[in-house]
Scaffold this motif. Structure first.
Motif, PDB file in Angstrom:
ATOM      1  N   THR A   1      42.067  55.379  38.799  1.00 18.16           N
ATOM      2  CA  THR A   1      43.456  55.498  38.371  1.00 18.16           C
ATOM      3  C   THR A   1      44.343  55.133  39.549  1.00 18.16           C
ATOM      4  OG1 THR A   1      42.877  57.269  36.851  1.00 18.16           O
ATOM      5  CG2 THR A   1      45.191  57.080  37.436  1.00 18.16           C
ATOM      6  N   ASP A   2      45.354  54.306  39.277  1.00 17.22           N
ATOM      7  CA  ASP A   2      46.298  53.889  40.304  1.00 17.22           C
ATOM      8  C   ASP A   2      47.699  54.265  39.817  1.00 17.22           C
ATOM      9  OD1 ASP A   2      47.606  52.729  42.422  1.00 17.22           O
ATOM     10  OD2 ASP A   2      47.239  50.654  41.802  1.00 17.22           O
ATOM     11  N   GLY A   3      48.170  55.451  40.208  1.00 13.55           N
ATOM     12  CA  GLY A   3      49.466  55.936  39.734  1.00 13.55           C
ATOM     13  C   GLY A   3      49.407  56.227  38.245  1.00 13.55           C
ATOM     14  N   ASP A   4      50.244  55.518  37.453  1.00 11.56           N
ATOM     15  CA  ASP A   4      50.224  55.714  36.004  1.00 11.56           C
ATOM     16  C   ASP A   4      49.453  54.599  35.302  1.00 11.56           C
ATOM     17  OD1 ASP A   4      52.032  53.718  36.462  1.00 11.56           O
ATOM     18  OD2 ASP A   4      53.525  54.439  35.034  1.00 11.56           O
ATOM     19  N   LYS A   5      48.614  53.899  36.051  1.00 11.37           N
ATOM     20  CA  LYS A   5      47.788  52.816  35.497  1.00 11.37           C
ATOM     21  C   LYS A   5      46.309  53.162  35.647  1.00 11.37           C
ATOM     22  CE  LYS A   5      51.154  49.770  34.790  1.00 11.37           C
ATOM     23  NZ  LYS A   5      51.628  49.519  33.464  1.00 11.37           N
ATOM     24  N   LEU A   6      45.529  52.756  34.662  1.00  8.57           N
ATOM     25  CA  LEU A   6      44.077  52.895  34.704  1.00  8.57           C
ATOM     26  C   LEU A   6      43.491  51.515  34.960  1.00  8.57           C
ATOM     27  CD1 LEU A   6      43.694  55.098  31.506  1.00  8.57           C
ATOM     28  CD2 LEU A   6      43.646  55.880  33.871  1.00  8.57           C
ATOM     29  N   VAL A   7      42.507  51.426  35.839  1.00 10.44           N
ATOM     30  CA  VAL A   7      41.903  50.144  36.181  1.00 10.44           C
ATOM     31  C   VAL A   7      40.510  50.076  35.545  1.00 10.44           C
ATOM     32  CG1 VAL A   7      41.201  48.603  38.043  1.00 10.44           C
ATOM     33  CG2 VAL A   7      43.182  50.106  38.350  1.00 10.44           C
ATOM     34  N   PHE A   8      40.300  49.029  34.737  1.00 11.98           N
ATOM     35  CA  PHE A   8      39.023  48.795  34.070  1.00 11.98           C
ATOM     36  C   PHE A   8      38.485  47.436  34.497  1.00 11.98           C
ATOM     37  CE2 PHE A   8      41.317  51.666  31.283  1.00 11.98           C
ATOM     38  CZ  PHE A   8      40.352  52.587  30.938  1.00 11.98           C
ATOM     39  N   MET A   9      37.153  47.295  34.465  1.00  9.73           N
ATOM     40  CA  MET A   9      36.537  46.021  34.825  1.00  9.73           C
ATOM     41  C   MET A   9      35.735  45.486  33.633  1.00  9.73           C
ATOM     42  SD  MET A   9      33.756  45.191  37.820  1.00  9.73           S
ATOM     43  CE  MET A   9      32.474  46.171  37.037  1.00  9.73           C
ATOM     44  N   ASP A  10      35.951  44.204  33.328  1.00  6.54           N
ATOM     45  CA  ASP A  10      35.204  43.519  32.279  1.00  6.54           C
ATOM     46  C   ASP A  10      33.743  43.434  32.721  1.00  6.54           C
ATOM     47  OD1 ASP A  10      33.983  41.556  30.631  1.00  6.54           O
ATOM     48  OD2 ASP A  10      35.938  40.658  30.212  1.00  6.54           O
ATOM     49  N   ASN A  11      32.823  43.897  31.866  1.00  9.28           N
ATOM     50  CA  ASN A  11      31.399  43.902  32.228  1.00  9.28           C
ATOM     51  C   ASN A  11      30.788  42.512  32.277  1.00  9.28           C
ATOM     52  OD1 ASN A  11      31.344  46.646  32.549  1.00  9.28           O
ATOM     53  ND2 ASN A  11      30.557  47.061  30.503  1.00  9.28           N
ATOM     54  N   GLU A  12      31.440  41.511  31.677  1.00  6.78           N
ATOM     55  CA  GLU A  12      30.868  40.162  31.647  1.00  6.78           C
ATOM     56  C   GLU A  12      31.331  39.310  32.825  1.00  6.78           C
ATOM     57  OE1 GLU A  12      31.698  38.466  27.824  1.00  6.78           O
ATOM     58  OE2 GLU A  12      30.808  40.180  26.795  1.00  6.78           O
TER      59      GLU A  12
ATOM     60  N   ILE B   1      41.461  44.845  34.723  1.00  8.38           N
ATOM     61  CA  ILE B   1      42.625  44.934  33.859  1.00  8.38           C
ATOM     62  C   ILE B   1      43.274  46.295  34.091  1.00  8.38           C
ATOM     63  CG2 ILE B   1      41.235  45.782  31.920  1.00  8.38           C
ATOM     64  CD1 ILE B   1      43.100  44.299  30.042  1.00  8.38           C
ATOM     65  N   LEU B   2      44.598  46.338  34.096  1.00 14.92           N
ATOM     66  CA  LEU B   2      45.336  47.596  34.272  1.00 14.92           C
ATOM     67  C   LEU B   2      45.975  47.981  32.941  1.00 14.92           C
ATOM     68  CD1 LEU B   2      45.567  46.170  37.269  1.00 14.92           C
ATOM     69  CD2 LEU B   2      47.097  48.083  37.613  1.00 14.92           C
ATOM     70  N   LEU B   3      45.801  49.244  32.549  1.00 14.06           N
ATOM     71  CA  LEU B   3      46.380  49.756  31.310  1.00 14.06           C
ATOM     72  C   LEU B   3      47.161  51.025  31.608  1.00 14.06           C
ATOM     73  CD1 LEU B   3      43.300  49.371  28.935  1.00 14.06           C
ATOM     74  CD2 LEU B   3      45.212  47.816  29.191  1.00 14.06           C
ATOM     75  N   ASP B   4      48.207  51.298  30.811  1.00 10.03           N
ATOM     76  CA  ASP B   4      48.980  52.521  30.977  1.00 10.03           C
ATOM     77  C   ASP B   4      48.137  53.741  30.640  1.00 10.03           C
ATOM     78  OD1 ASP B   4      51.334  51.317  31.781  1.00 10.03           O
ATOM     79  OD2 ASP B   4      52.065  51.066  29.722  1.00 10.03           O
ATOM     80  N   VAL B   5      48.343  54.817  31.403  1.00 12.15           N
ATOM     81  CA  VAL B   5      47.623  56.067  31.180  1.00 12.15           C
ATOM     82  C   VAL B   5      47.881  56.592  29.768  1.00 12.15           C
ATOM     83  CG1 VAL B   5      47.510  58.497  31.877  1.00 12.15           C
ATOM     84  CG2 VAL B   5      47.562  56.714  33.611  1.00 12.15           C
ATOM     85  N   ASP B   6      49.127  56.439  29.265  1.00 10.24           N
ATOM     86  CA  ASP B   6      49.454  56.999  27.947  1.00 10.24           C
ATOM     87  C   ASP B   6      48.788  56.263  26.791  1.00 10.24           C
ATOM     88  OD1 ASP B   6      51.158  54.968  28.698  1.00 10.24           O
ATOM     89  OD2 ASP B   6      52.925  55.777  27.703  1.00 10.24           O
TER      90      ASP B   6
END
Length: 187
Positions: free
Chosen positions: A76-87, A92-97
């Motif tokens: 988590t980076d502030g109010d963003k969640l960081v995800f990684m494409d498995n392929e 990608i950054l997505l809002d926590v809400d």
């Protein structure tokens, strides 16, 4: 794909009034006078609004197919969640809400499924069950030995759940993420 208003089922994704909606509940009603209709409770996947709509059998609505893709939660980076494409390992950054209350159940390295509409993520599906550790559990009340009696406990992620009396602090348990309920002791 167009479907009739009375063929709508919970879980369907619909395009309605220029929005993308997930059907939460449906109730088919056949009044004594007039035609049958389907009362549909929906949640907008873009902005989170909820609505109730009445569809008659003559109404048609566009059923949408969402693409799904596996991602791994990194941090988590502030109010963003960081995800990684498995392929392709792109991040990608997505809002926590976007996750709502389920954000507490995210764990480092957790595999999640992102639902995409026109290449744009609109929802995150966590695993149905996760393992967590009890950090605080109330003492068993003497005389409260019925099998249906549960006591409050707090998990290592801060979520409060009800657990059986024999569960104590430090115990690893399996929790249902969406119902926020104790399932069983972890192996």
């Amino acid at each position: 794909m167009k479907i009739s208003g009375v063929d709508i089922r919970p879980g369907n994704i619909l395009e309605y009034e220029k929005g993308i909606w997930r059907v939460a509940k449906t109730q088919h009603t056949q009044p004594g006078k007039g035609g049958a209709f389907m009362q549909v409770e929906m949640k907008n996947l873009i902005d989170g609004r909820k609505t109730n709509v009445r569809f008659r059998s003559a109404d048609t609505v566009e059923k949408v197919r969402l693409d799904t893709k596996e991602y791994q939660y990194l941090y988590t980076d502030g109010d963003k969640l960081v995800f990684m494409d498995n392929e392709n390992y792109e991040q990608i950054l997505l809002d926590v809400d976007m996750l709502g209350d389920e954000v507490a159940f995210l764990q480092d390295g957790m595999e999640v499924t992102l639902e995409l509409y026109d290449e744009r993520p609109i929802s995150v599906q966590l695993p149905d069950q996760i393992e967590a550790t009890i950090v605080e559990a109330d003492a068993v009340v003497k005389g409260q030995t019925a099998s249906s009696s549960y006591k409050p406990a707090i998990l290592d992620n801060g979520v409060r759940v009800m657990v059986p009396p024999h569960i104590s602090s430090g115990t690893r348990i399996v929790v249902d993420v969406y119902a926020k309920e104790y399932v069983r002791k972890a192996d």
